[in-house]
Scaffold this motif. Structure first.
Motif, mmCIF file in Angstrom:
data_model
loop_
_atom_site.group_PDB
_atom_site.id
_atom_site.type_symbol
_atom_site.label_atom_id
_atom_site.label_comp_id
_atom_site.label_asym_id
_atom_site.label_seq_id
_atom_site.Cartn_x
_atom_site.Cartn_y
_atom_site.Cartn_z
ATOM 1 N N LEU A 374 0.824 -1.201 0.000
ATOM 2 C CA LEU A 374 0.000 0.000 0.000
ATOM 3 C C LEU A 374 0.866 1.262 0.000
ATOM 4 N N ALA A 375 1.975 1.224 0.739
ATOM 5 C CA ALA A 375 2.843 2.400 0.835
ATOM 6 C C ALA A 375 3.437 2.767 -0.510
ATOM 7 N N VAL A 376 3.919 1.778 -1.263
ATOM 8 C CA VAL A 376 4.521 2.101 -2.560
ATOM 9 C C VAL A 376 3.456 2.550 -3.552
ATOM 10 N N CYS A 377 2.269 1.975 -3.472
ATOM 11 C CA CYS A 377 1.182 2.402 -4.374
ATOM 12 C C CYS A 377 0.749 3.832 -4.059
ATOM 13 N N VAL A 378 0.705 4.186 -2.782
ATOM 14 C CA VAL A 378 0.341 5.552 -2.402
ATOM 15 C C VAL A 378 1.366 6.548 -2.934
ATOM 16 N N ARG A 379 2.646 6.202 -2.853
ATOM 17 C CA ARG A 379 3.684 7.112 -3.342
ATOM 18 C C ARG A 379 3.620 7.266 -4.856
ATOM 19 N N VAL A 380 3.339 6.175 -5.575
ATOM 20 C CA VAL A 380 3.181 6.278 -7.031
ATOM 21 C C VAL A 380 1.967 7.121 -7.367
ATOM 22 N N ARG A 381 0.880 6.925 -6.633
ATOM 23 C CA ARG A 381 -0.327 7.711 -6.874
ATOM 24 C C ARG A 381 -0.077 9.197 -6.611
ATOM 25 N N THR A 382 0.666 9.493 -5.558
ATOM 26 C CA THR A 382 0.974 10.889 -5.243
ATOM 27 C C THR A 382 1.801 11.535 -6.344
ATOM 28 N N LEU A 383 2.796 10.812 -6.851
ATOM 29 C CA LEU A 383 3.651 11.361 -7.899
ATOM 30 C C LEU A 383 2.877 11.619 -9.191
ATOM 31 N N THR A 384 1.899 10.776 -9.476
ATOM 32 C CA THR A 384 1.139 10.939 -10.719
ATOM 33 C C THR A 384 -0.074 11.846 -10.556
ATOM 34 N N GLN A 385 -0.228 12.460 -9.383
ATOM 35 C CA GLN A 385 -1.311 13.422 -9.185
ATOM 36 C C GLN A 385 -0.823 14.853 -9.268
ATOM 37 N N ARG A 386 0.478 15.041 -9.407
ATOM 38 C CA ARG A 386 1.024 16.386 -9.393
ATOM 39 C C ARG A 386 0.675 17.123 -10.673
ATOM 40 N N SER A 387 0.991 18.410 -10.697
ATOM 41 C CA SER A 387 0.584 19.288 -11.804
ATOM 42 C C SER A 387 1.105 18.769 -13.138
ATOM 43 N N GLN A 388 0.406 19.103 -14.180
ATOM 44 C CA GLN A 388 0.656 18.554 -15.497
ATOM 45 C C GLN A 388 1.786 19.253 -16.257
ATOM 46 N N HIS A 389 2.436 20.239 -15.636
ATOM 47 C CA HIS A 389 3.503 20.929 -16.356
ATOM 48 C C HIS A 389 4.790 20.113 -16.412
ATOM 49 N N LEU A 390 4.865 19.022 -15.646
ATOM 50 C CA LEU A 390 6.043 18.165 -15.691
ATOM 51 C C LEU A 390 6.132 17.448 -17.029
ATOM 52 N N THR A 391 7.353 17.143 -17.443
ATOM 53 C CA THR A 391 7.540 16.297 -18.610
ATOM 54 C C THR A 391 7.500 14.841 -18.191
ATOM 55 N N LEU A 392 7.275 13.957 -19.140
ATOM 56 C CA LEU A 392 7.264 12.534 -18.820
ATOM 57 C C LEU A 392 8.636 12.084 -18.313
ATOM 58 N N THR A 393 9.694 12.653 -18.866
ATOM 59 C CA THR A 393 11.044 12.314 -18.411
ATOM 60 C C THR A 393 11.209 12.624 -16.925
ATOM 61 N N THR A 394 10.761 13.800 -16.514
ATOM 62 C CA THR A 394 10.869 14.180 -15.102
ATOM 63 C C THR A 394 10.067 13.241 -14.221
ATOM 64 N N LEU A 395 8.859 12.898 -14.669
ATOM 65 C CA LEU A 395 8.024 11.980 -13.892
ATOM 66 C C LEU A 395 8.693 10.622 -13.744
ATOM 67 N N LEU A 396 9.252 10.104 -14.829
ATOM 68 C CA LEU A 396 9.902 8.798 -14.780
ATOM 69 C C LEU A 396 11.153 8.837 -13.913
ATOM 70 N N GLU A 397 11.857 9.957 -13.890
ATOM 71 C CA GLU A 397 13.042 10.081 -13.043
ATOM 72 C C GLU A 397 12.682 10.075 -11.564
ATOM 73 N N ARG A 398 11.427 10.331 -11.246
ATOM 74 C CA ARG A 398 10.977 10.274 -9.860
ATOM 75 C C ARG A 398 10.366 8.926 -9.507
ATOM 76 N N ILE A 399 9.677 8.307 -10.457
ATOM 77 C CA ILE A 399 9.028 7.024 -10.193
ATOM 78 C C ILE A 399 10.020 5.874 -10.243
ATOM 79 N N ASN A 400 10.919 5.878 -11.216
ATOM 80 C CA ASN A 400 11.818 4.733 -11.419
ATOM 81 C C ASN A 400 12.694 4.419 -10.203
#
Length: 494
Positions: A374-400
């Motif tokens: 549950l903890a890792v899923c919550v963190r992934v959900r939080t990262l993918t709820q942030r503002s849409q101005h991020l690039t996909l590269t930036t998002l992946l650098e945080r999730i990976n």
């Protein structure tokens, strides 16, 4: 033996002699690390060879240039270097490190150094409560790191193999492997325990009494006492005295906590040795007497019992009595007795004995716990709820890094199905984020632009796939885990 003791005295004299005339220049990091490791190895060797030895001349090492250089490197390289203490100075923002270290050395030699209060930061816990994190100033962190370099090899010599938390070369997987090993061999009842506010309630007097068994240098003892009594600057700007405990997050706190909790290790080791060898323990079991072992990781521990539930329940009162002189008490809500067939959670793992599919045999398996999932899923959900101005590269650098670290921790267990679930969850969240970001684009455009091979990709960044992580059995190392100083001694002999 006299000859061996004489050689130790000569080596000790050489170390003390090397501390003279070190003011001329500051060593580079490689030279400092080599010298610190050599001195630490000698300290550890002396402490190991004489269990009653008290070290009366350590303070010179605390302000030695090599120790300060290595301490500064560890403070500046730590992730906490981005946080400032009560003085508002972040370690990463300090450029004049030589001036900082020279000033600290001067104050330490003159014995005018005084630690400042730690800055309180309240961190929310999973149960809704708050954990107090104490952030020391950069100067205090360097001195604490140097002090840790000096005292840790000495205390490590008397720590027992049943303790795994905050010790060099030891990890949570070792603790899980030992639990799996013991519960597969008739230790079926488990006392799962947790200590209430361990870092906040350790008795200073009881802790210092245990420290004095090994450290006789009054200057080092006074410095340790000063850090314990430094106080806390609360978030609302009030100064609060620290009557008990050691700030969680401080560099010295893990070592001091292990010193305090070693009273529990010593109690169980003494009881285990009193039970005799394998044949004597087997005789005890035939007579209806229980045998038991301890596995501890910091303030979380389990006691596995070969006996009855009543034996495990009575062990709880025994543990409470051992911890009481240290000012510690067991958590009522987190301490319970369970059977291995029921299963229990420990250090993020769920450990349970089950029947192997297709057979009548039963084995103890380890899985990622539901809470960890549950903890890792919550963190992934939080990262993918942030503002849409991020690039996909930036998002992946945080999730990976999150996915890679989580799967690396749990890859030594029955985790394949869980990894597949995490991969599916992360994929759906990332693709959903893309669709919200490009809500005017159709699915065909998204596939062509961001989903080659159906993996979210931009440039060289591709969503990490947990399902492809290979799982393997962790090798149980028992009491054969070397520390950095025993390894250095072996290399020296070779």
């Amino acid at each position: 033996m006299a000859k061996e003791g004489s050689s130790f005295a000569v080596e000790e004299w050489k170390i003390r002699r090397s501390l003279v005339n070190t003011d001329a220049s500051w060593p580079d990091l490689a030279e400092a690390e080599s010298r610190v490791l050599k001195i630490q190895t000698k300290l550890h060797q002396w402490a190991t060879d004489d269990s009653n030895r008290r070290f009366d001349d350590l303070y010179n090492l605390v302000h030695d240039p090599s120790f300060l250089v290595v301490a500064w490197d560890r403070v500046r390289g730590n992730r906490g270097a981005r946080s400032a203490g009560v003085d508002g100075v972040k370690p990463r923002a300090i450029s004049a490190s030589v001036e900082l270290l020279a000033g600290l050395r001067t104050e330490l030699k003159a014995r005018t150094f005084q630690p400042m209060p730690v800055r309180e930061r309240l961190i929310p816990k999973a149960n809704g409560k708050l954990r107090m994190l104490g952030i020391a100033t950069a100067r205090d962190r360097v001195v604490q790191a140097s002090l840790k370099l000096v005292v840790e090899p000495i205390f490590e010599a008397e720590f027992h193999s049943c303790s795994y938390g905050f010790r060099p070369n030891r990890r949570a997987q070792d603790a899980i492997a030992e639990i799996q090993f013991l519960t597969s061999r008739s230790y079926e009842w488990v006392l799962e325990a947790d200590i209430t506010a361990c870092f906040d309630e350790i008795s200073h007097s009881a802790l210092m009494q245990r420290v004095r068994r090994r450290i006789g240098d009054k200057r080092v003892l006074a410095l340790l006492q000063a850090f314990l009594k430094a106080g806390v600057l609360t978030e609302d700007g009030r100064n609060r005295e620290t009557i008990t405990g050691t700030p969680q997050g401080a560099i010295l706190s893990p070592v001091l906590a292990n010193v305090a909790l070693s009273v529990l290790d010593e109690h169980f080791v003494k009881a285990w040795r009193a039970m005799g060898d394998f044949n004597q323990r087997s005789y005890r079991r035939r007579k209806g007497l229980a045998t038991y072992r301890l596995v501890r990781y910091a303030d979380d521990f389990v006691a596995v019992v070969a006996g009855t539930r009543a034996d495990a329940v009575s062990l709880r009162d025994d543990v409470a009595q051992v911890l009481a002189p240290m000012g510690l008490r067991l958590s009522e809500e987190k301490t319970r007795v369970v059977h291995i067939d029921e299963g229990f959670d420990f250090l993020g793992w769920h450990i349970q004995r089950q029947q192997k599919r297709g057979t009548t045999k039963r084995y103890v398996y380890t899985y990622p716990s539901k809470k960890a999932l549950l903890a890792v899923c919550v963190r992934v959900r939080t990262l993918t709820q942030r503002s849409q101005h991020l690039t996909l590269t930036t998002l992946l650098e945080r999730i990976n890094p999150l996915l890679r670290g989580w799967t690396n921790f749990f890859r030594h267990g029955v985790s394949k199905a869980t990894f597949s679930y995490v991969d599916t969850f992360a994929w759906r969240r990332t693709v959903g984020w893309l669709r919200r970001k490009h809500h005017r684009r159709n699915w065909k455009w998204l596939r062509r632009r961001y989903l080659p091979g159906w993996r979210p990709t931009e440039g060289k960044a591709t969503l990490f796939n947990p399902a492809k992580v290979a799982v393997s059995r962790y090798r149980y190392r028992a009491d054969r885990i070397p520390n950095p100083w025993t390894s250095a001694m072996e290399r020296t002999v070779v």
